[in-house]
Design an enzyme around this catalytic site. Structure first.
Site, PDB file in Angstrom:
ATOM      1  CG  ASP A  39      81.594 -60.207  -3.026  1.00 57.96           C
ATOM      2  OD1 ASP A  39      82.809 -60.484  -3.053  1.00 57.96           O
ATOM      3  OD2 ASP A  39      80.871 -60.212  -4.047  1.00 57.96           O
ATOM      4  CB  SER A  61      82.780 -70.181  -1.548  1.00 59.36           C
ATOM      5  OG  SER A  61      83.564 -69.978  -2.705  1.00 59.36           O
ATOM      6  CG  ASN A 117      86.106 -68.110  -2.358  1.00 63.35           C
ATOM      7  OD1 ASN A 117      85.468 -67.880  -1.332  1.00 63.35           O
ATOM      8  ND2 ASN A 117      85.846 -67.443  -3.487  1.00 63.35           N
ATOM      9  N   GLY A 155      88.397 -57.321  -2.491  1.00 70.27           N
ATOM     10  CA  GLY A 155      89.388 -57.144  -3.561  1.00 70.27           C
ATOM     11  C   GLY A 155      89.186 -55.827  -4.286  1.00 70.27           C
TER      12      GLY A 155
END
Ligand code: IPE
Ligand code: IPE
Ligand code: MG
Length: 256
Positions: A26, A71, A74, A29
């Protein structure tokens, strides 16, 4: 616990390695945003972290590595970001498959990938077929994966067996149930790592992480590397895993 130690490779006990490491990759972004770049730039940078982590785990002799790539939730993201992620997967396979195969890595997919764009399905099929007989580390790529979806699919298959008279409800137990999960035949993760400081599971491997040790790293995925991984493994080795029982000296807790 000291976080100033810089060379974890010398501290790690090779006889106490986790068998299965799972990673929620993660922070791509946020990493890009901080650099005034588009989120896609972060996803691309994350590919080199993945390469490093796969190589390190395989070199250490970890038997199984599971990475969360996309996921079931997502799909809520903008179309352009989703297409970029799908094309990165194809690019990753095209670039890395040869080397992964040479290193004996066995690629598996967790998740329902049949409805992904045709180029992604083809790339995945190629990677899975080519590496199917490999005896080295299992690399599970979780793509279009959601743990609730996985559990529901298992329940549907079990219900079908009951309906067809092949199974009695009282014969359903943990050992039977887990054979219907995407991870059938693999050990449960003993170490779950999530990067980027978020302390949640986000629908990843809910069944399988029942007794996993959790390690949350503040490092954004594009900056996660070999040393961060070794640190997570070292921290794992300091934990006292009791599985509901007592620890080795017979004490229920380490401060007793
Ligand atoms: C992880 O990075 C990659 C995927 C979820 C596909 P994110 O894209 O979630 O990055 P952040 O969390 O927004 O920083
Ligand atoms: C989890 O990260 C999914 C992947 C890493 C593929 P998310 O960024 O999607 O999770 P949330 O939205 O922060 O819970
Ligand atoms: Mg995220």
């Amino acid at each position: 616990m000291s976080h100033t130690i810089s060379n974890y490779s010398q501290l790690i006990d090779m006889d106490k390695l986790p068998q299965h490491i799972a990673i929620i990759m993660d922070g791509n972004g946020r990493w890009a945003k901080k650099r005034f770049m588009p989120r896609t730039f972060g996803h691309r940078a994350g590919m080199s972290s993945l390469k490093q982590v796969v190589e390190t785990c395989s070199e250490l002799g970890i038997s199984c590595l599971t990475v969360f790539a996309f996921s079931t939730e997502n799909w809520k993201r903008p179309h352009d970001e989703i297409s970029y992620l799908m094309s990165l997967l194809v690019e990753y396979i095209n670039k890395e498959l040869k080397e992964l195969h040479q290193n004996g890595i066995h690629i598996k997919v967790l998740g329902d990938y049949r409805n992904l764009p045709p180029a992604s399905v083809q790339a995945i099929d190629k990677a899975v077929q080519k590496t199917a007989a490999n005896q080295g580390m299992v690399l599970n790529i979780a793509i279009n994966y959601g743990a609730r979806d996985e559990i529901i699919k298992a329940v549907q298959q079990i219900a079908t067996q009951v309906k067809q008279g092949q199974l009695e409800p009282e014969d359903i137990n943990e050992y039977h149930f887990k054979r219907f999960l995407y991870t059938a035949g693999l050990p449960d993760p003993d170490l779950l790592i999530r990067t980027a400081g978020e302390m949640r599971i986000s629908n990843f491997l809910l069944w399988q992480i029942a007794y996993a040790e959790l390690w949350f790293s503040p490092v954004m995925w594009p900056e996660f590397n070999r040393e961060e991984l070794l640190k997570a493994i070292w921290e794992f080795q300091q934990r006292d895993r009791r599985f509901g029982g007592l620890n080795v000296d017979g004490q229920g807790d380490s401060y007793a």
